[in-house]
Design a protein around this motif. Structure first.
Motif, PDB file in Angstrom:
ATOM      1  N   SER A 173      38.531 -27.058  47.152  1.00 17.97           N
ATOM      2  CA  SER A 173      38.264 -25.915  46.323  1.00 17.97           C
ATOM      3  C   SER A 173      36.999 -26.034  45.475  1.00 17.97           C
ATOM      4  O   SER A 173      36.540 -24.830  45.126  1.00 17.97           O
ATOM      5  N   GLU A 180      39.971 -21.070  55.827  1.00 17.15           N
ATOM      6  CA  GLU A 180      40.505 -21.158  54.588  1.00 17.15           C
ATOM      7  C   GLU A 180      39.577 -21.285  53.392  1.00 17.15           C
ATOM      8  O   GLU A 180      39.546 -20.380  52.338  1.00 17.15           O
ATOM      9  N   TYR A 181      38.416 -22.058  53.458  1.00 16.53           N
ATOM     10  CA  TYR A 181      37.425 -22.416  52.687  1.00 16.53           C
ATOM     11  C   TYR A 181      36.629 -21.134  52.655  1.00 16.53           C
ATOM     12  O   TYR A 181      36.363 -20.604  51.567  1.00 16.53           O
ATOM     13  N   GLU A 185      37.523 -18.067  53.329  1.00 20.58           N
ATOM     14  CA  GLU A 185      38.461 -17.134  52.606  1.00 20.58           C
ATOM     15  C   GLU A 185      38.249 -17.364  51.146  1.00 20.58           C
ATOM     16  O   GLU A 185      38.261 -16.281  50.224  1.00 20.58           O
ATOM     17  N   SER A 186      38.349 -18.593  50.774  1.00 18.57           N
ATOM     18  CA  SER A 186      38.475 -18.691  49.169  1.00 18.57           C
ATOM     19  C   SER A 186      37.178 -18.493  48.522  1.00 18.57           C
ATOM     20  O   SER A 186      37.242 -18.007  47.507  1.00 18.57           O
ATOM     21  N   GLU A 217      36.878 -14.767  47.979  1.00 20.28           N
ATOM     22  CA  GLU A 217      37.605 -14.428  46.722  1.00 20.28           C
ATOM     23  C   GLU A 217      37.188 -14.696  45.216  1.00 20.28           C
ATOM     24  O   GLU A 217      37.558 -14.184  44.473  1.00 20.28           O
ATOM     25  N   GLU A 218      36.015 -15.470  45.288  1.00 19.07           N
ATOM     26  CA  GLU A 218      35.598 -15.876  43.979  1.00 19.07           C
ATOM     27  C   GLU A 218      34.879 -14.835  43.329  1.00 19.07           C
ATOM     28  O   GLU A 218      34.182 -13.808  44.253  1.00 19.07           O
TER      29      GLU A 218
END
Length: 129
Positions: free
Chosen positions: A12, A121-122, A124-125, A128-129
């Motif tokens: 993350s 997943e990365y 997507e993260s 979202e930032e």
């Protein structure tokens, strides 16, 4: 979204990890991270022989815009650092997943890689930032 190779694992904190055939891992920062930083002008890597725990500060990358800490995504002993970055830190911008790697680790426990994110997943993260 920027280039995010599927064969890598991601933290993350925007580091990537590649498991090599010999059981070592290579660590660098993501294309997304280098893009956000802008033109990289300095990279500080960990010392060869240093033992890092997952989450430990492992170095610094500085750009014309900001300085950012680099963290170790998994625990291990630093086996090598990318000496090219000392003279050519901009390599991180031009080739973050190949020539722009930061350091190589002998992992203490490869199962720690299961705690990292897949490329999907990365991405997507980051969205979202």
């Amino acid at each position: 979204m920027s280039n995010t190779p599927n064969e890598l694992k991601y933290a993350s904190s925007h580091e990537w990890v590649r498991l090599e055939e010999d059981g070592t891992v290579t660590v660098g920062i993501t294309d997304h991270a280098q893009d956000a930083l802008g033109d990289v002008v300095f990279v500080e890597t960990p010392d060869v022989g240093a033992n890092l725990a997952a989450g430990d500060e492992a170095g610094v990358v500085e750009s014309v815009k900001a300085a950012s800490d680099i963290y170790s995504p998994i625990a291990g002993e630093v086996l090598a650092v990318n000496d090219i970055l000392e003279e050519e830190p901009e390599t991180v911008n031009s080739d973050p997943y190949n020539d722009g790697w930061f350091y190589k680790l002998q992992p203490g426990d490869l199962s720690e890689m299961e705690n990292l994110m897949s490329a999907a997943e990365y991405i997507e993260s980051c969205e979202e930032e």
